[in-house]
Design a protein around this motif. Structure first.
Motif, mmCIF file in Angstrom:
data_model
loop_
_atom_site.group_PDB
_atom_site.id
_atom_site.type_symbol
_atom_site.label_atom_id
_atom_site.label_comp_id
_atom_site.label_asym_id
_atom_site.label_seq_id
_atom_site.Cartn_x
_atom_site.Cartn_y
_atom_site.Cartn_z
ATOM 1 N N ILE B 94 50.826 62.292 31.274
ATOM 2 C CA ILE B 94 50.874 63.704 31.684
ATOM 3 C C ILE B 94 52.169 64.283 31.137
ATOM 4 O O ILE B 94 53.246 63.716 31.346
ATOM 5 C CB ILE B 94 50.877 63.845 33.219
ATOM 6 N N LYS B 95 52.051 65.377 30.415
ATOM 7 C CA LYS B 95 53.286 65.988 29.905
ATOM 8 C C LYS B 95 53.268 67.506 30.025
ATOM 9 O O LYS B 95 52.201 68.127 30.013
ATOM 10 C CB LYS B 95 53.563 65.554 28.457
ATOM 11 N N PRO B 96 54.449 68.119 30.153
ATOM 12 C CA PRO B 96 54.504 69.583 30.149
ATOM 13 C C PRO B 96 54.305 70.098 28.730
ATOM 14 O O PRO B 96 54.877 69.544 27.784
ATOM 15 C CB PRO B 96 55.930 69.883 30.634
ATOM 16 N N HIS B 132 54.046 65.738 40.771
ATOM 17 C CA HIS B 132 54.553 65.832 39.398
ATOM 18 C C HIS B 132 53.881 66.982 38.653
ATOM 19 O O HIS B 132 54.556 67.778 37.979
ATOM 20 C CB HIS B 132 54.320 64.505 38.674
ATOM 21 N N ILE B 133 52.559 67.078 38.798
ATOM 22 C CA ILE B 133 51.835 68.163 38.114
ATOM 23 C C ILE B 133 52.326 69.522 38.628
ATOM 24 O O ILE B 133 52.584 70.449 37.858
ATOM 25 C CB ILE B 133 50.314 68.031 38.345
ATOM 26 N N ILE B 136 55.523 70.428 37.058
ATOM 27 C CA ILE B 136 55.346 70.880 35.668
ATOM 28 C C ILE B 136 54.898 72.338 35.663
ATOM 29 O O ILE B 136 55.457 73.181 34.950
ATOM 30 C CB ILE B 136 54.311 70.002 34.927
ATOM 31 N N ALA B 150 50.252 71.639 32.446
ATOM 32 C CA ALA B 150 50.310 70.173 32.403
ATOM 33 C C ALA B 150 49.198 69.661 31.501
ATOM 34 O O ALA B 150 48.035 70.050 31.648
ATOM 35 C CB ALA B 150 50.170 69.607 33.800
#
Lengths: 510, 324
Positions: B94-96, B132-133, B136, B150
């Motif tokens: 998972i990344k921004p 976390h999401i 983001i 996200a």
């Protein structure tokens, strides 16, 4: 390539415009380039004395000087306790009138003007004051003596000017002729009489002549009268004559107070009125002289300058005009040297704060606030807050630290206690935020690098902005900003290496 | 030794002669910004590169291999959707979309029941991932704190050829593509200094790669030459990048996709799928020159000499391979 040339031409035009505006102001408006340049201001004061008459209201009026080529009156002032004062214009002559209903004892009125020499100043020509010469009844002896004298001088002269010169010379000879001596002894006992007699003689020959009362601009003259002079009209111009020295060609040293033979002082309801003058030279900074001059001059360029602003706004602009200098330092340090700073213009704001706090206390406070801020911020990052909340929290902490530092330094008896409030708190909060991100992403080394880089740049900017020569020039010649703009645009097209790159790529040439 | 001599000695000791640098065709920061980024990269194309989601979407349209997109979440209310995205996956990332410097990237290598396992072995649960999401989306990791997206992608399984060349982190290949021609290439190896990140200014080792062969040339750490990996002591000269032609072709195609004349393509090698474009960079740095021991402008000038516009990426790669 074409755009590059355009940019170079554009920035040189900017620089040229700035320089030519500056040159104009220095040359024609007499603006000084440096702070310590001075000019002379001549203060001429007329002191009117009189004694009151019982149960009579006093009304005194004095002829005031009108404008004169080459000399500019920058200030007029009349000080007179409890007297009403007004100006009036009669037949193109300016008069000052003092009035009071009940006067007692001896009274003194002052009227003073400040004059500076300005070779470019031209008085607008008003209606000429033509003077009716009052022809006195004189004795036959005088007529005889003068007729022969006038005829002989008339023969030797070519026009009114040369006639007057010769006439004055005749009366100043060490061994004058018999006729001259006779006139001199009987009709020229005082300078004033001498002038009046000369005017009579010149008028007799049909030349246009008028009387003048003037003052020589020499320092430390007190209690003097107007020096009697006369003017002769020839070829569209009045020529000034000193009755002892002859024609005066350069009259920038002479201030003409009175033209025409009407009374200098007109006093009703008083006794023993008299007027005496004093002349004093004052040395003042050239800028204030130039400024008070253009108030009179109404120069459009200056009419649209920062000096029209109220004093408070002027002081703000003094600081604002220094910001471009700071920006120039930042551009040079980044483009030529390659110093990393945290936040592009943060160093400028920092150096503006340093101006208020002094350099060393400012640096210490900055380091203190940022260090404490970073410690607090590192705790905040555990809390995983959202950005806006996090920065607001840092902001509150910054305010707290500032209050703490102020209180602490007050308790310790340090004088810089409250100057900490000049730090821009929002900028400090952002700096702390940005530095802590750099700490997390790039490590403490980068924080130290960027922090010291910012400090270095802001210290340099501080020196540029506090330099008295530079701040004097930016405030008096705001057009310098155009030149700074031009230089910055030029620097913006510099595509060569930075100093830091010469170090960075060193291994590639080995 | 008098003062002036000492001065000159010091200057020579620490600074390169700028004329010599120019002669070697070394690209400086000012020059890069004005004459390369400023002229060749159009402002309107920057979002294509800066936003990882956009890059991924447009890459799929252009048949450029990227780590597979599992899905993305734009709004807080959609957070629960992520379960759909990962239900068939064992590992995922998972990344921004607009993150920088590797911040906010969450890597899950294995799913065991309701637990997700990170590379360091730590287990996290659904609620951790949801938080976390959420972070983001609210811009915790994006520059300037603006709202972000996200992005979910399939976990890249790294090829074992790089074992021993990288410490803790992900090795990738950075190819600088100039006007569509691969001009310079460098392998970026993370170290203990760089904390597992592949950014050179954080202390990762950069290894210049020969465009012709894919073999290692020079290596640098902190802008100074190194011979072996500082953590594993493996000689860096032995490095050879597999699938080299595919990597060059992939990088070259990124030009057609973004229309950026000065572009950095970061490429990773998946054990099963081969080279994949991980991300693109519109402002690639200058350290690649030190790693290759060559000035970038030398190569850029050769490419500038090609007068016609070559639209076939394979021909561009061939040009680079024969000329560099």
């Amino acid at each position: 390539m074409k755009s590059k040339n355009n940019i170079i031409i554009f920035s040189f035009l900017l620089i040229l415009a700035a320089l030519s505006l500056m040159t104009y102001k220095i040359k024609y408006l007499n603006f000084p380039l440096f702070q310590d340049e001075t000019v002379n201001i001549w203060n001429i004061e007329a002191k009117i004395t009189f004694n009151a008459r019982k149960e009579q209201s006093a009304s005194i009026s004095m002829t005031l000087p009108s404008k004169q080529d080459g000399l500019m009156i920058i200030n007029e002032e009349s000080s007179s306790a409890n007297f009403g004062y007004s100006n009036s214009f009669i037949n193109g002559l300016k008069k000052g009138n003092w009035t009071k209903r009940e006067v007692q004892g001896e009274q003194v009125l002052y009227y003073s003007i400040d004059v500076i020499k300005d070779p470019f100043f031209k008085a607008e020509q008003k209606d000429e004051i033509d003077e009716e010469i009052f022809r006195k009844e004189v004795s036959t002896a005088f007529v005889q003596a003068s007729t022969s004298l006038l005829n002989s001088i008339y023969e030797k002269s070519a026009n009114g000017v040369s006639f007057t010169s010769l006439l004055i010379k005749e009366f100043n000879l060490k061994e004058p002729s018999q006729a001259t001596t006779m006139i001199k002894n009987n009709f020229m006992k005082t300078n004033k009489q001498k002038r009046d007699t000369l005017v009579q003689l010149i008028d007799k020959m049909g030349y246009k002549v008028r009387t003048i009362g003037a003052l020589y601009l020499k320092d430390r003259q007190r209690n003097i009268e107007l020096t009697p002079m006369l003017e002769v009209f020839y070829k569209d111009k009045w020529h000034l004559f000193d009755i002892n020295k002859g024609e005066i060609s350069k009259n920038s040293n002479i201030f003409i107070w009175q033209r025409g033979s009407q009374y200098l002082l007109d006093a009703e309801g008083v006794r023993n009125s008299d007027v005496r003058f004093s002349v004093t030279k004052n040395i003042v900074p050239a800028r204030s002289a130039a400024l008070s001059k253009d108030v009179k001059n109404q120069n459009t360029l200056l009419d649209f300058s920062l000096f029209v602003l109220p004093n408070e706004a002027q002081n703000t602009f003094k600081l604002l005009l220094l910001v471009p200098l700071g920006a120039l330092v930042v551009v040079i340090m980044r483009v030529f040297i390659g110093i990393k700073t945290s936040g592009t213009f943060m160093p400028i704001l920092l150096s503006m704060a340093f101006i208020e706090t002094q350099l060393l206390p400012g640096i210490l406070m900055f380091i203190l606030v940022v260090t404490i801020g970073l410690i607090v911020r590192s705790y905040l990052s555990y809390l995983n807050l959202l950005l806006v909340a996090r920065i607001s929290a840092v902001l509150i902490v910054v305010v707290g630290i500032m209050a703490f530092v102020a209180i602490l330094s007050q308790k310790l008896g340090l004088q810089y206690a409250t100057s900490i409030t000049f730090f821009p708190i929002i900028i400090l909060a952002w700096t702390i935020e940005r530095m802590s991100i750099i700490w997390e992403e790039d490590g403490p080394k980068e924080v130290l690098l960027q922090g010291s880089g910012s400090l270095l740049v802001s210290i340099l900017a501080f020196f540029a902005m506090t330099n008295s020569v530079l701040s004097f020039i930016t405030f008096n010649f705001p057009e310098v900003l155009l030149a700074v703009l031009g230089v910055i645009i030029l620097l913006g097209r510099y595509s060569g290496y930075r100093l830091s790159e010469l170090y960075r790529f060193k291994s590639m040439v080995d | 030794m008098n003062f002036i001599d000492l001065n000159q000695w010091l200057i020579k000791m620490f600074f390169a002669n700028p004329f010599k640098l120019k002669e070697l065709g070394i690209l400086g920061m000012n020059n890069r910004n004005i004459n390369y980024i400023g002229k060749l990269n159009k402002r309107k194309n920057f979002p294509l590169v800066d936003d990882k989601l956009k890059t991924k979407q447009i890459a799929q349209e252009h048949n450029i291999a990227v780590p597979e997109l599992l899905g993305f979440i734009e709004y807080q209310v959609q957070i629960n959707n992520f379960k759909h995205y990962i239900k068939n996956e064992n590992g995922f990332v998972i990344k921004p979309a607009q993150g920088s410097g590797g911040k906010g990237i969450l890597v899950i290598i294995k799913t065991v029941g309701n637990k997700f396992i990170k590379p360091n072995g730590v287990e996290v649960g659904y609620s951790d991932i949801k938080r976390h999401i959420s972070n983001i989306l609210s811009g915790l990791y994006s520059l300037g704190g603006k709202n972000d997206v996200a992005v979910f992608e399939k976990l890249v399984e790294f090829d074992s050829v790089f074992d021993g060349f990288s410490y803790e982190g992900v090795p990738d290949v950075r190819v600088v593509v100039y006007k569509g021609y691969p001009a310079l290439a460098m392998m970026r190896l993370s170290t203990s200094n760089s904390d597992g990140k592949a950014n050179l200014h954080q202390g990762a080792v950069g290894v210049g790669i020969d465009i012709k062969t894919g073999k290692a040339l020079n290596a640098v750490q902190f802008d100074r030459p190194v011979q072996v990996h500082p953590d594993t002591q493996k000689p860096l000269k032995e490095l050879k990048v597999p699938f080299w032609d595919d990597i060059l072709l992939l990088a070259s195609k990124c030009y057609d996709m973004t229309n950026m004349g000065y572009l950095g393509a970061d490429i990773v090698i998946d054990k099963n799928k081969g080279p994949l474009v991980l991300e693109l960079n519109a402002r690639p740095g200058l350290a690649i020159q030190i790693a290759n021991g060559i000035g970038a402008q030398r190569r850029f000038k050769k490419i500038d000499k090609v007068k016609y516009k070559e639209s076939d990426p394979e021909k561009r790669v061939l040009f680079s391979k024969t000329n560099f």
